[in-house]
Scaffold this active site. Structure first.
Site, PDB file in Angstrom:
ATOM      1  N   GLU A 101       6.586  -1.639   5.520  1.00  0.00           N
ATOM      2  CA  GLU A 101       7.152  -2.476   4.578  1.00  0.00           C
ATOM      3  C   GLU A 101       8.771  -1.724   4.099  1.00  0.00           C
ATOM      4  O   GLU A 101       8.861  -0.428   4.036  1.00  0.00           O
ATOM      5  CB  GLU A 101       6.431  -2.714   3.283  1.00  0.00           C
ATOM      6  N   CYS A 114      14.883   0.648  -0.012  1.00  0.00           N
ATOM      7  CA  CYS A 114      13.754   1.790   0.108  1.00  0.00           C
ATOM      8  C   CYS A 114      13.339   1.470   1.590  1.00  0.00           C
ATOM      9  O   CYS A 114      12.594   0.444   1.651  1.00  0.00           O
ATOM     10  CB  CYS A 114      12.783   1.441  -1.213  1.00  0.00           C
ATOM     11  N   CYS A 121       0.513   6.903   5.410  1.00  0.00           N
ATOM     12  CA  CYS A 121       0.674   8.167   4.960  1.00  0.00           C
ATOM     13  C   CYS A 121      -0.457   9.158   5.003  1.00  0.00           C
ATOM     14  O   CYS A 121      -1.747   8.722   4.498  1.00  0.00           O
ATOM     15  CB  CYS A 121       1.293   8.073   3.497  1.00  0.00           C
ATOM     16  N   CYS A 125      -2.442  10.832  -1.914  1.00  0.00           N
ATOM     17  CA  CYS A 125      -2.089  10.926  -3.283  1.00  0.00           C
ATOM     18  C   CYS A 125      -3.112   9.860  -3.910  1.00  0.00           C
ATOM     19  O   CYS A 125      -3.039   8.610  -3.596  1.00  0.00           O
ATOM     20  CB  CYS A 125      -0.752  10.722  -3.698  1.00  0.00           C
ATOM     21  N   CYS A 128      -1.409   6.109  -5.226  1.00  0.00           N
ATOM     22  CA  CYS A 128      -0.711   5.782  -4.424  1.00  0.00           C
ATOM     23  C   CYS A 128      -1.457   4.871  -3.697  1.00  0.00           C
ATOM     24  O   CYS A 128      -2.086   5.335  -2.818  1.00  0.00           O
ATOM     25  CB  CYS A 128       0.403   6.618  -3.697  1.00  0.00           C
ATOM     26  N   GLY A 176       5.000   6.590   3.607  1.00  0.00           N
ATOM     27  CA  GLY A 176       5.017   7.585   4.409  1.00  0.00           C
ATOM     28  C   GLY A 176       5.624   8.969   3.607  1.00  0.00           C
ATOM     29  O   GLY A 176       6.262   8.825   2.729  1.00  0.00           O
ATOM     30  N   GLU A 177       5.303   9.934   4.251  1.00  0.00           N
ATOM     31  CA  GLU A 177       5.997  11.277   3.868  1.00  0.00           C
ATOM     32  C   GLU A 177       7.172  11.833   4.555  1.00  0.00           C
ATOM     33  O   GLU A 177       7.007  12.095   5.910  1.00  0.00           O
ATOM     34  CB  GLU A 177       5.021  12.597   3.856  1.00  0.00           C
ATOM     35  N   SER A 210      12.734  11.788  -0.339  1.00  0.00           N
ATOM     36  CA  SER A 210      11.811  12.070  -1.434  1.00  0.00           C
ATOM     37  C   SER A 210      10.411  12.661  -0.838  1.00  0.00           C
ATOM     38  O   SER A 210      10.035  12.236   0.255  1.00  0.00           O
ATOM     39  CB  SER A 210      11.120  10.672  -2.172  1.00  0.00           C
ATOM     40  N   CYS A 352       7.215   1.500  -6.615  1.00  0.00           N
ATOM     41  CA  CYS A 352       6.572   2.734  -6.066  1.00  0.00           C
ATOM     42  C   CYS A 352       5.216   2.821  -6.229  1.00  0.00           C
ATOM     43  O   CYS A 352       4.618   2.436  -7.027  1.00  0.00           O
ATOM     44  CB  CYS A 352       7.233   3.939  -7.132  1.00  0.00           C
TER      45      CYS A 352
HETATM   46  N1  SAH Z   1       5.951  10.489   0.089  1.00  0.00           N
HETATM   47  C1  SAH Z   1       6.874  10.336  -0.576  1.00  0.00           C
HETATM   48  C2  SAH Z   1       7.756   9.215  -0.783  1.00  0.00           C
HETATM   49  C3  SAH Z   1       7.110   8.056  -0.761  1.00  0.00           C
HETATM   50  S1  SAH Z   1       6.471   7.572  -2.628  1.00  0.00           S
HETATM   51  C4  SAH Z   1       6.931  11.295  -1.895  1.00  0.00           C
HETATM   52  O1  SAH Z   1       5.688  11.235  -2.127  1.00  0.00           O
HETATM   53  O2  SAH Z   1       7.600  11.628  -2.758  1.00  0.00           O
HETATM   54  C5  SAH Z   1       7.890   7.455  -3.666  1.00  0.00           C
HETATM   55  C6  SAH Z   1       7.709   7.919  -5.087  1.00  0.00           C
HETATM   56  O3  SAH Z   1       6.619   6.911  -5.705  1.00  0.00           O
HETATM   57  C7  SAH Z   1       6.951   9.267  -5.302  1.00  0.00           C
HETATM   58  O4  SAH Z   1       7.398  10.009  -6.025  1.00  0.00           O
HETATM   59  C8  SAH Z   1       5.510   8.636  -5.386  1.00  0.00           C
HETATM   60  O5  SAH Z   1       4.573   9.853  -6.165  1.00  0.00           O
HETATM   61  C9  SAH Z   1       5.622   7.504  -6.225  1.00  0.00           C
HETATM   62  N2  SAH Z   1       4.636   6.976  -6.585  1.00  0.00           N
HETATM   63  C10 SAH Z   1       3.432   6.678  -5.695  1.00  0.00           C
HETATM   64  N3  SAH Z   1       2.454   5.957  -6.373  1.00  0.00           N
HETATM   65  C11 SAH Z   1       2.984   5.548  -7.279  1.00  0.00           C
HETATM   66  C12 SAH Z   1       2.361   4.526  -8.462  1.00  0.00           C
HETATM   67  N4  SAH Z   1       1.384   3.873  -8.287  1.00  0.00           N
HETATM   68  N5  SAH Z   1       3.206   4.311  -9.713  1.00  0.00           N
HETATM   69  C13 SAH Z   1       4.298   4.808  -9.589  1.00  0.00           C
HETATM   70  N6  SAH Z   1       4.909   5.840  -8.808  1.00  0.00           N
HETATM   71  C14 SAH Z   1       4.206   5.992  -7.662  1.00  0.00           C
END
Ligand code: SAH
Length: 378
Positions: A101, A114, A121, A125, A128, A176-177, A210, A352
């Site tokens: 997406e 974005c 990924c 986490c 997420c 993704g990371e 990020s 996010c």
């Molecule tokens: N993998 C990378 C980039 C993708 S996520 C990273 O982790 O930085 C982009 C941002 O959204 C990250 O800071 C992530 O931690 C945050 N994020 C993930 N899930 C979220 C959620 N449910 N609510 C708010 N932010 C979230």
């Protein structure tokens, strides 16, 4: 078919290649090398991959050239819009069926895309949605660039309300990371930021990568001579909690991640963005705000607080407005620059942490019709 094959690679595309490699590829096809520059102008400058529009190429070789160097990589499966059409999330299907997406957000002063760097990924986490499904595969550079080209084309052609415009910012905050797919992400950053016709000509300063905090890759990125912004998903100032929220913290601790971030800031002169999703009663206590401030005070850093966006099956929810205000005030009181990120796209699961592809998703909000895309997309 042999079992356990590694995933097939996406077809080679112009956007995977640097200018010299493109000329070599054009020559391999039997034409003059400058055909590569012509194709590049069409793709990166005019944002088209339709051979019928490439009237400066000999009619007899247009289809062959475009077929060999501009294969269609992504097909739009579904587009959802909100905010009067100025926020749009596209679900893409890749050549092998992988789903990713991207989200386009038009603001009064900028247009941000974005983008995803991986299908799924592997960082797991728990808050997420993308992290819940695991990693499917890395995207190629051209698959990353194709998301940007599609958005840039929609904006240039006036499909997005607000009149024709240009994409100004790219954030690697989709699925993704990015630093776990380092080579392709780096190539994509060059294609996105190189001037036309080598690339799309978007300012390096408008690009944000990020990361969860892959320390060696942050060090490597610092040495690339780029001016892109680094964002670090910190989410907790202490290892005990961060080990749970960002599991890769078991490998690289808060202190090491921040050390790498300061190295990045020193090498690039760019302020590092510290992302902190505020989760009610999990990481939003006043003492954690103070601990975060102590880590960041006096550093080239800025905190982006993100009210937690809901994800399916998650037991966590966003902090209360009062807790968020207190957290923000405590950082500000210690001189740490802080902003609260908007939750654009949350109605369409485009904010996010909500990007997951269609599996397991809640039904999209009722009043938002899926838009059909008719144009050919790369
Ligand atoms: N993998 C990378 C980039 C993708 S996520 C990273 O982790 O930085 C982009 C941002 O959204 C990250 O800071 C992530 O931690 C945050 N994020 C993930 N899930 C979220 C959620 N449910 N609510 C708010 N932010 C979230």
């Amino acid at each position: 078919m042999p079992a356990n094959r590694s995933p097939a690679r996406p077809p080679r595309h112009l956007a995977d290649l640097g200018p010299a490699e493109r000329r070599a590829a054009a020559a391999e096809l039997g034409g003059p090398a400058f055909r590569a520059d012509q194709l590049s102008r069409h793709y990166f400058g005019r944002l088209t991959d339709d051979p019928a529009e490439m009237t400066d190429l000999p009619a007899g070789s247009r289809d062959e050239l475009a077929g060999a160097l501009l294969p269609r990589l992504l097909t739009a499966e579904r587009e959802l819009a909100c905010d009067g059409g100025t926020t749009r999330k596209t679900l893409w299907r890749a050549f092998d069926g992988a789903l990713i997406e991207s989200v386009l957000m038009r603001y009064p002063d900028r247009i941000t895309m974005c983008v995803s760097s991986q299908a799924g990924c592997g960082m797991a986490c728990p808050f997420c949605a993308t992290g819940q499904a695991g990693l499917t595969r890395n995207l190629s550079a051209a698959e990353i660039v194709a998301q940007v080209v599609a958005g840039a084309r929609a904006v240039a052609r006036g499909t997005v309300p607000g009149g024709p415009g240009r994409v100004s910012n790219i954030v690697f905050m989709g699925m993704g990371e990015p630093l776990a797919n380092y080579a392709s992400v780096l190539r994509a950053v060059r294609r996105i930021t190189d001037p036309v016709p080598a690339g799309l000509g978007i300012s390096q300063r408008g690009v944000t990568v990020s990361t969860v905090g892959l320390v060696p890759a942050i060090g490597r990125l610092a040495g690339e001579g780029l001016a892109v912004r680094l964002a670090v998903s910190l989410h907790a100032p202490d290892d005990e909690l961060r080990d749970e929220l960002v599991p890769v913290n078991r490998r690289w601790k808060v202190a090491e991640v921040l050390e790498a971030a300061w190295g990045y800031a020193a090498a690039t002169g760019r302020r590092v963005s510290i992302e902190y999703a505020l989760i009610r009663d999990v990481n939003d206590q006043p003492w954690r705000a103070d601990a975060l401030a102590a880590l960041l005070a006096g550093r080239l850093a800025h905190v982006n607080l993100i009210p937690l966006n809901p994800t399916p099956g998650s037991r966590w929810t966003a902090s209360t407005p009062a807790a968020m205000a207190e957290f923000e005030a405590r950082l500000a009181a210690r001189g740490v620059p802080v902003t609260v990120r908007d939750t654009r796209g949350s109605q369409i699961d485009g904010a996010c942490g909500q990007l997951a592809g269609p599996a397991g998703r809640r039904p999209p909000a009722g009043e938002l019709p899926a838009l059909q895309i008719s144009a050919r997309v790369p």
